[in-house]
Design a protein around this motif. Structure first.
Motif, PDB file in Angstrom:
ATOM      1  N   THR A  52       0.694  -1.218   0.121  1.00  0.00           N
ATOM      2  CA  THR A  52      -0.098  -0.090   0.091  1.00  0.00           C
ATOM      3  C   THR A  52       0.753   1.176   0.342  1.00  0.00           C
ATOM      4  O   THR A  52       0.340   2.410  -0.359  1.00  0.00           O
ATOM      5  CB  THR A  52      -0.894  -0.033   1.333  1.00  0.00           C
ATOM      6  N   ASP A  53       2.293   1.074   0.442  1.00  0.00           N
ATOM      7  CA  ASP A  53       2.950   2.149   0.464  1.00  0.00           C
ATOM      8  C   ASP A  53       2.489   3.312   1.481  1.00  0.00           C
ATOM      9  O   ASP A  53       2.399   4.533   1.437  1.00  0.00           O
ATOM     10  CB  ASP A  53       3.287   2.908  -0.905  1.00  0.00           C
ATOM     11  N   SER A  54       1.472   2.948   2.583  1.00  0.00           N
ATOM     12  CA  SER A  54       1.110   3.732   3.464  1.00  0.00           C
ATOM     13  C   SER A  54       1.540   3.682   4.823  1.00  0.00           C
ATOM     14  O   SER A  54       1.630   2.418   5.367  1.00  0.00           O
ATOM     15  CB  SER A  54      -0.507   3.692   3.422  1.00  0.00           C
ATOM     16  N   ILE A  55       1.837   4.624   5.440  1.00  0.00           N
ATOM     17  CA  ILE A  55       2.268   4.675   6.976  1.00  0.00           C
ATOM     18  C   ILE A  55       1.304   3.905   7.850  1.00  0.00           C
ATOM     19  O   ILE A  55       1.525   3.471   8.810  1.00  0.00           O
ATOM     20  CB  ILE A  55       2.796   6.003   7.414  1.00  0.00           C
ATOM     21  N   ARG A  56      -0.135   4.064   7.443  1.00  0.00           N
ATOM     22  CA  ARG A  56      -0.717   3.536   8.462  1.00  0.00           C
ATOM     23  C   ARG A  56      -0.946   2.049   8.252  1.00  0.00           C
ATOM     24  O   ARG A  56      -1.516   1.463   9.428  1.00  0.00           O
ATOM     25  CB  ARG A  56      -2.407   3.990   7.894  1.00  0.00           C
ATOM     26  N   ASP A  57      -0.485   1.547   7.414  1.00  0.00           N
ATOM     27  CA  ASP A  57      -0.123  -0.123   7.807  1.00  0.00           C
ATOM     28  C   ASP A  57       1.102  -0.638   8.173  1.00  0.00           C
ATOM     29  O   ASP A  57       1.506  -1.478   7.924  1.00  0.00           O
ATOM     30  CB  ASP A  57      -0.260  -0.427   6.042  1.00  0.00           C
ATOM     31  N   THR A  58       1.851   0.467   8.703  1.00  0.00           N
ATOM     32  CA  THR A  58       2.973  -0.011   9.515  1.00  0.00           C
ATOM     33  C   THR A  58       3.088   0.678  10.986  1.00  0.00           C
ATOM     34  O   THR A  58       2.365   1.350  11.331  1.00  0.00           O
ATOM     35  CB  THR A  58       4.359  -0.010   8.580  1.00  0.00           C
TER      36      THR A  58
END
Length: 124
Positions: A52-58
Motif C-alpha cells: 500500500t505504501d501507506s504509513i497507516r499500515d506499519t
C-alpha cells in the motif's frame, strides 16, 4: 525464542540511537550521567505496507525512537537490563502488531581497565 526463529520475518530496524541518561549502580553514573547506545529490532508483518505504501499500515520508526528516548532519558534505573526491558515492554504494549522485539543497549564510557567500544545488554 531465538534469533533464528525470525530469520525470514520482516522487521523494523533502528541502529545507533544515542541518548544521555543517568542509569547505573555507581553514584557517579546517577549524578553525572553518560551516553547510551541503543539498537532496536521490531518484528512484524510488513507485507501490507509494502503493497500500500501507506504509513497507516506499519509502525513509524519515530514512534519506537520516541519510546527509547523517553526511557533512556527518563527516571534513573540501576541496571541496563531494566532499561532494555522497559523499552521492549512499552513498545510491545503500544504496538500489539509487533510479534517480537530485540533491544540492545551499550555503555561506551565505563570504568574498566582497558580499551573497549562499549559494554551492554541485549534482550529479546
Amino acid at each position: 525464542m531465538g534469533e533464528r526463529d525470525f530469520v525470514d520475518a520482516d522487521k523494523l530496524i533502528l541502529r545507533g540511537l544515542q541518548f544521555f541518561g543517568f542509569h547505573g549502580v555507581k553514584t557517579e553514573e546517577k549524578k553525572l550521567g553518560q551516553k547510551f547506545l541503543v539498537d532496536v529490532d521490531a518484528w512484524l508483518d510488513l507485507s501490507v505496507s509494502g503493497q500500500t505504501d501507506s504509513i497507516r499500515d506499519t509502525i513509524s520508526y519515530t514512534d519506537i525512537y520516541r519510546i527509547a528516548k523517553e526511557v533512556v532519558e527518563g527516571p534513573s534505573k540501576n541496571l541496563l537490563e531494566s532499561v532494555a526491558h522497559l523499552i521492549a515492554n512499552t513498545t510491545l504494549l503500544q504496538f500489539p502488531q509487533i510479534s517480537a522485539i530485540r533491544v540492545k543497549i551499550g555503555k561506551p564510557h565505563v570504568a574498566v581497565p582497558g580499551p573497549l567500544e562499549y559494554l551492554g545488554v541485549e534482550i529479546i
